[in-house]
Design a protein around this motif. Sequence first.
Motif, mmCIF file in Angstrom:
data_model
loop_
_atom_site.group_PDB
_atom_site.id
_atom_site.type_symbol
_atom_site.label_atom_id
_atom_site.label_comp_id
_atom_site.label_asym_id
_atom_site.label_seq_id
_atom_site.Cartn_x
_atom_site.Cartn_y
_atom_site.Cartn_z
ATOM 1 N N VAL A 9 0.810 -1.221 0.000
ATOM 2 C CA VAL A 9 0.000 0.000 0.000
ATOM 3 C C VAL A 9 0.844 1.273 0.000
ATOM 4 O O VAL A 9 0.498 2.250 -0.684
ATOM 5 N N LEU A 10 1.921 1.281 0.751
ATOM 6 C CA LEU A 10 2.694 2.510 0.922
ATOM 7 C C LEU A 10 3.622 2.756 -0.263
ATOM 8 O O LEU A 10 4.167 1.811 -0.850
ATOM 9 N N ARG A 11 3.813 3.999 -0.602
ATOM 10 C CA ARG A 11 4.782 4.381 -1.621
ATOM 11 C C ARG A 11 6.189 4.147 -1.081
ATOM 12 O O ARG A 11 6.397 4.036 0.135
ATOM 13 N N ARG A 12 7.165 4.088 -1.974
ATOM 14 C CA ARG A 12 8.497 3.661 -1.576
ATOM 15 C C ARG A 12 9.562 4.651 -2.033
ATOM 16 O O ARG A 12 9.403 5.367 -3.025
ATOM 17 N N ASP A 13 10.657 4.648 -1.298
ATOM 18 C CA ASP A 13 11.919 5.240 -1.728
ATOM 19 C C ASP A 13 12.927 4.094 -1.758
ATOM 20 O O ASP A 13 13.436 3.659 -0.719
ATOM 21 N N GLY A 14 13.172 3.573 -2.947
ATOM 22 C CA GLY A 14 14.040 2.410 -3.044
ATOM 23 C C GLY A 14 13.420 1.220 -2.352
ATOM 24 O O GLY A 14 12.279 0.840 -2.628
ATOM 25 N N ASP A 15 14.150 0.638 -1.395
ATOM 26 C CA ASP A 15 13.642 -0.537 -0.689
ATOM 27 C C ASP A 15 12.908 -0.176 0.600
ATOM 28 O O ASP A 15 12.517 -1.061 1.359
ATOM 29 N N ARG A 16 12.696 1.118 0.855
ATOM 30 C CA ARG A 16 12.032 1.553 2.079
ATOM 31 C C ARG A 16 10.648 2.121 1.766
ATOM 32 O O ARG A 16 10.490 2.904 0.823
ATOM 33 N N VAL A 17 9.680 1.724 2.579
ATOM 34 C CA VAL A 17 8.352 2.318 2.432
ATOM 35 C C VAL A 17 8.352 3.698 3.076
ATOM 36 O O VAL A 17 9.109 3.968 4.020
ATOM 37 N N ARG A 18 7.532 4.566 2.546
ATOM 38 C CA ARG A 18 7.319 5.873 3.168
ATOM 39 C C ARG A 18 6.350 5.674 4.320
ATOM 40 O O ARG A 18 5.135 5.680 4.147
ATOM 41 N N ALA A 19 6.894 5.485 5.506
ATOM 42 C CA ALA A 19 6.134 4.950 6.625
ATOM 43 C C ALA A 19 5.372 5.993 7.426
ATOM 44 O O ALA A 19 4.644 5.639 8.350
ATOM 45 N N GLY A 20 5.508 7.263 7.096
ATOM 46 C CA GLY A 20 4.741 8.280 7.786
ATOM 47 C C GLY A 20 5.511 8.957 8.898
ATOM 48 O O GLY A 20 6.523 8.450 9.402
ATOM 49 N N ALA A 21 5.009 10.115 9.317
ATOM 50 C CA ALA A 21 5.670 10.937 10.330
ATOM 51 C C ALA A 21 5.084 10.754 11.720
ATOM 52 O O ALA A 21 5.496 11.431 12.654
ATOM 53 N N MET A 22 4.108 9.847 11.858
ATOM 54 C CA MET A 22 3.492 9.585 13.158
ATOM 55 C C MET A 22 4.108 8.326 13.790
ATOM 56 O O MET A 22 4.317 7.316 13.112
ATOM 57 N N VAL A 23 4.381 8.413 15.067
ATOM 58 C CA VAL A 23 4.848 7.263 15.853
ATOM 59 C C VAL A 23 3.964 7.168 17.084
ATOM 60 O O VAL A 23 3.679 8.187 17.737
ATOM 61 N N THR A 24 3.529 5.964 17.400
ATOM 62 C CA THR A 24 2.773 5.740 18.626
ATOM 63 C C THR A 24 3.525 4.727 19.472
ATOM 64 O O THR A 24 3.941 3.677 18.963
ATOM 65 N N PHE A 25 3.736 5.054 20.738
ATOM 66 C CA PHE A 25 4.405 4.087 21.615
ATOM 67 C C PHE A 25 3.719 4.048 22.966
ATOM 68 O O PHE A 25 3.041 4.998 23.372
ATOM 69 N N THR A 26 3.877 2.916 23.631
ATOM 70 C CA THR A 26 3.223 2.668 24.918
ATOM 71 C C THR A 26 4.282 2.393 25.967
ATOM 72 O O THR A 26 5.153 1.530 25.766
ATOM 73 N N VAL A 27 4.220 3.122 27.070
ATOM 74 C CA VAL A 27 5.183 2.924 28.158
ATOM 75 C C VAL A 27 4.565 2.089 29.266
ATOM 76 O O VAL A 27 3.350 2.124 29.496
ATOM 77 N N ALA A 28 5.406 1.322 29.935
ATOM 78 C CA ALA A 28 4.976 0.623 31.140
ATOM 79 C C ALA A 28 4.615 1.671 32.196
ATOM 80 O O ALA A 28 5.274 2.689 32.331
ATOM 81 N N GLY A 29 3.548 1.403 32.937
ATOM 82 C CA GLY A 29 3.136 2.344 33.969
ATOM 83 C C GLY A 29 1.853 3.078 33.656
ATOM 84 O O GLY A 29 1.387 3.892 34.459
ATOM 85 N N GLY A 30 1.273 2.815 32.481
ATOM 86 C CA GLY A 30 -0.042 3.342 32.164
ATOM 87 C C GLY A 30 -0.061 4.820 31.828
ATOM 88 O O GLY A 30 0.972 5.459 31.589
#
Length: 393
Positions: A295-316
């Motif tokens: 689905v994602l467009r590419r630059d060479g062998d890498r997908v253009r993965a977007g500028a958003m990152v979501t992460f979850t930390v221990a501890g709620g």
Amino acid sequence: MSEGRPGQSSRFNRRTRPVVPPIHQSVTYFLDDAAYKDIQAGGLDEIWYGRFRNPTVDVAAEEIRRLEGSEAAFMTASGMGAIATTLLTLVRAGDRIVAARQVYGDSRDLLVRDLPAWGLDVVQVDALDLDAWRAAVAGGPTRVVYVETLANPQLDLADLPALAELAHAAGALLVVDNTFATPYSVQPLALGADIVVHSATKFLNGHSDVIAGVVAGGFDQVREVQRRVITLGTCLDPHAAYLVWRGLQTFELRLSRSNATARDLAAALAARDDVVRVRHPSLPDYERAEVAGRVLRRDGDRVRAGAMVTFTVAGGDERALRVMRRLEIGCEATSLGGVETLVSTPFNSSHFSLTPDERRAARIDDGMIRVSCGVEPSDLLVGDFLQAVDATD
């Protein structure tokens, strides 16, 4: 409304030849026979009153039309204005919408609270479960299938070609919110979608200084949305349209930089033992890696993965708040897509209206932090997040 073949330019009026398009801050324009004829035909083609069309708004819409590869585009006063106006254009009382459960909080409110009150049947399904999509669409005559390319905030990537196929087989239209992914990473119309909507407030504008939305798609469909915008009054102010146009001039530069930074940040956070989960399509263990490759467009062998990152930390959620408040570069603020890195916790911002159980059902973890990467130096931003996590151990 903006339309035309690729290569055409509506950036400026060649008789006056400004490099930067003027802001047509006028409500009304001189009438002539062409204008009167247009008024009698519905008022969609000529420029004679600002709620119907405005030259500056047309210029911004044309830029987005090119980016999405659509036949036409029309701008609205906000992203929610684009979503609501589009859905109200496509459906009537008694119609059925099948929508992803993983959507922006206000989009969810529209789908599960407002539209049913107006006589619409809305069914929500897990965005990742194609069998659930098929069953829901087969459960009754369906008019619209609605999904976000990258879900807010889970970053669940929709299988757009598969959804387009099942929607069209049922005689339904696929409407895609492409705000998170942007046309830098995905052009949904090229993958079978019928209409694309955006909060142009976000990455399209890119400077956190304007509220705007846009609808892109086939000429006839966008024209019908334009009619509804005129009726509902969800039109965009010309100065706001100018700010969107200005931001679009650096769109690829900004997105290239912020995509690279998001990749670095996701990798650094994924190496932490006290980070429970990191979601970003660049990661080897990304749940939708196979879909990303298609689905994602590419630059060479890498997908253009977007500028958003979501992460979850221990501890709620309580620790997530502490991590955010130890950041020195990242800004604790709502919205996304600006040149500055913006950070928020869904439980008390974008998805505050959901109960804890509803958030978990939508795959929103306790302790989740949503990051919109800006254009700061990657090493400085990554270091800022790592020190904030360290400081809250």
